[in-house]
Design a protein around this motif. Structure first.
Motif, PDB file in Angstrom:
ATOM      1  N   GLN A  59       0.772  -1.359  -0.152  1.00 48.71           N
ATOM      2  CA  GLN A  59       0.062   0.019   0.173  1.00 48.71           C
ATOM      3  C   GLN A  59       0.905   1.361   0.050  1.00 48.71           C
ATOM      4  O   GLN A  59       0.459   2.288  -0.707  1.00 48.71           O
ATOM      5  N   SER A  60       1.690   1.302   0.864  1.00 48.63           N
ATOM      6  CA  SER A  60       2.769   2.303   0.741  1.00 48.63           C
ATOM      7  C   SER A  60       3.461   2.592  -0.372  1.00 48.63           C
ATOM      8  O   SER A  60       3.580   3.640  -0.900  1.00 48.63           O
ATOM      9  N   MET A  61       4.135   1.696  -1.362  1.00 49.71           N
ATOM     10  CA  MET A  61       4.560   1.540  -2.623  1.00 49.71           C
ATOM     11  C   MET A  61       3.425   2.038  -3.333  1.00 49.71           C
ATOM     12  O   MET A  61       3.982   2.867  -4.353  1.00 49.71           O
ATOM     13  N   ILE A  62       2.289   1.738  -3.465  1.00 42.10           N
ATOM     14  CA  ILE A  62       1.331   2.334  -4.458  1.00 42.10           C
ATOM     15  C   ILE A  62       0.920   3.730  -4.138  1.00 42.10           C
ATOM     16  O   ILE A  62       1.035   4.388  -5.306  1.00 42.10           O
ATOM     17  N   GLU A  63       1.073   4.080  -2.974  1.00 46.77           N
ATOM     18  CA  GLU A  63       0.693   5.589  -2.585  1.00 46.77           C
ATOM     19  C   GLU A  63       1.979   6.488  -3.112  1.00 46.77           C
ATOM     20  O   GLU A  63       1.695   7.323  -3.692  1.00 46.77           O
ATOM     21  N   GLU A  64       3.247   5.852  -3.126  1.00 48.41           N
ATOM     22  CA  GLU A  64       4.450   6.657  -3.262  1.00 48.41           C
ATOM     23  C   GLU A  64       4.537   6.863  -4.908  1.00 48.41           C
ATOM     24  O   GLU A  64       4.961   7.753  -5.415  1.00 48.41           O
ATOM     25  N   GLU A  65       4.111   5.784  -5.745  1.00 49.80           N
ATOM     26  CA  GLU A  65       4.026   5.844  -7.010  1.00 49.80           C
ATOM     27  C   GLU A  65       2.792   6.562  -7.692  1.00 49.80           C
ATOM     28  O   GLU A  65       2.640   6.846  -8.707  1.00 49.80           O
ATOM     29  N   LYS A  92      -0.667  -3.605  -8.728  1.00 48.29           N
ATOM     30  CA  LYS A  92      -0.566  -4.822  -8.097  1.00 48.29           C
ATOM     31  C   LYS A  92       0.673  -5.450  -8.064  1.00 48.29           C
ATOM     32  O   LYS A  92       1.603  -5.167  -8.948  1.00 48.29           O
ATOM     33  N   LEU A  93       0.994  -6.130  -7.073  1.00 50.64           N
ATOM     34  CA  LEU A  93       2.266  -7.151  -7.002  1.00 50.64           C
ATOM     35  C   LEU A  93       1.952  -8.369  -7.578  1.00 50.64           C
ATOM     36  O   LEU A  93       1.232  -9.258  -7.573  1.00 50.64           O
ATOM     37  N   ARG A  94       3.058  -8.508  -8.653  1.00 54.21           N
ATOM     38  CA  ARG A  94       3.006  -9.776  -9.380  1.00 54.21           C
ATOM     39  C   ARG A  94       4.018 -10.852  -8.713  1.00 54.21           C
ATOM     40  O   ARG A  94       4.985 -10.271  -8.470  1.00 54.21           O
ATOM     41  N   VAL A  95       3.510 -11.831  -8.474  1.00 58.01           N
ATOM     42  CA  VAL A  95       4.375 -13.176  -7.857  1.00 58.01           C
ATOM     43  C   VAL A  95       4.693 -14.211  -9.073  1.00 58.01           C
ATOM     44  O   VAL A  95       3.656 -14.288  -9.538  1.00 58.01           O
ATOM     45  N   ASP A 135       7.393  -8.624  -9.123  1.00 60.35           N
ATOM     46  CA  ASP A 135       7.149  -7.219 -10.053  1.00 60.35           C
ATOM     47  C   ASP A 135       5.965  -6.560  -9.899  1.00 60.35           C
ATOM     48  O   ASP A 135       5.257  -7.096  -9.232  1.00 60.35           O
ATOM     49  N   PHE A 136       6.058  -5.316 -10.414  1.00 60.78           N
ATOM     50  CA  PHE A 136       4.805  -4.494 -10.046  1.00 60.78           C
ATOM     51  C   PHE A 136       4.041  -4.475 -11.697  1.00 60.78           C
ATOM     52  O   PHE A 136       4.685  -4.499 -12.818  1.00 60.78           O
ATOM     53  N   ALA A 137       2.749  -4.816 -11.565  1.00 65.60           N
ATOM     54  CA  ALA A 137       1.829  -4.857 -12.785  1.00 65.60           C
ATOM     55  C   ALA A 137       0.669  -3.785 -12.671  1.00 65.60           C
ATOM     56  O   ALA A 137       0.116  -3.705 -11.486  1.00 65.60           O
ATOM     57  N   ASP A 156      -7.335  -3.032  -0.493  1.00 63.30           N
ATOM     58  CA  ASP A 156      -6.939  -1.987  -1.440  1.00 63.30           C
ATOM     59  C   ASP A 156      -5.838  -2.570  -2.357  1.00 63.30           C
ATOM     60  O   ASP A 156      -5.330  -1.827  -3.269  1.00 63.30           O
ATOM     61  N   VAL A 157      -5.207  -3.598  -1.949  1.00 65.57           N
ATOM     62  CA  VAL A 157      -3.859  -4.084  -2.922  1.00 65.57           C
ATOM     63  C   VAL A 157      -4.408  -5.586  -3.432  1.00 65.57           C
ATOM     64  O   VAL A 157      -5.265  -6.150  -2.920  1.00 65.57           O
ATOM     65  N   ALA A 158      -3.328  -6.008  -4.262  1.00 64.65           N
ATOM     66  CA  ALA A 158      -3.782  -7.185  -4.966  1.00 64.65           C
ATOM     67  C   ALA A 158      -2.583  -8.026  -5.394  1.00 64.65           C
ATOM     68  O   ALA A 158      -1.594  -7.348  -5.670  1.00 64.65           O
TER      69      ALA A 158
END
Length: 117
Positions: A23-29, A35-38, A53-55, A69-71
């Motif tokens: 959530q913090s990284m999403i707000e920073e960007e 979404k966090l890709r695993v 990775d981020f998608a 709020d994240v996925a």
């Protein structure tokens, strides 16, 4: 005569620490579509290795696993190796990182970045 048993796999989980960091990284960007890709790839000292990775877009055959709020997003080949796992986040002397706690792994390397099933 016995009937067929149904089996519902446990989906991936996301720890509270990983949720907060994501959530913090999403707000920073400033991009709420991230979404966090695993994923799992071949290699590493134990046979397979985890990747992150981020998608902001997902493919038609990806699995989307929402957590408020994240996925998380997982491709179909990686999903089979990650079912039942928990994605976590840790900060320590060696740095900060996302990591996977995988109950399917029979062997893992010392740093936890690679595994064998």
């Amino acid at each position: 005569m016995s009937g067929a048993e149904s089996f519902v796999p446990t989906p991936l989980m996301l720890s509270a620490g990983a949720r907060a960091r994501l959530q913090s990284m999403i707000e920073e960007e400033n991009n709420h579509e991230l979404k966090l890709r695993v994923y799992v790839t071949g290699g590493g000292c134990s046979g397979f290795q985890y990747g992150f990775d981020f998608a902001d877009a997902i493919a038609e055959d990806d699995t989307l696993i929402p957590f408020g709020d994240v996925a998380l997003v997982v491709d179909p080949l990686s999903y089979q190796y990650l079912v039942g796992s928990t994605v976590d986040y840790e900060e320590g002397l060696a740095g900060a990182r996302f990591l996977v706690q995988n109950p399917n792994a029979t062997t893992t390397c010392g740093c936890g970045a690679s595994f064998m099933v």
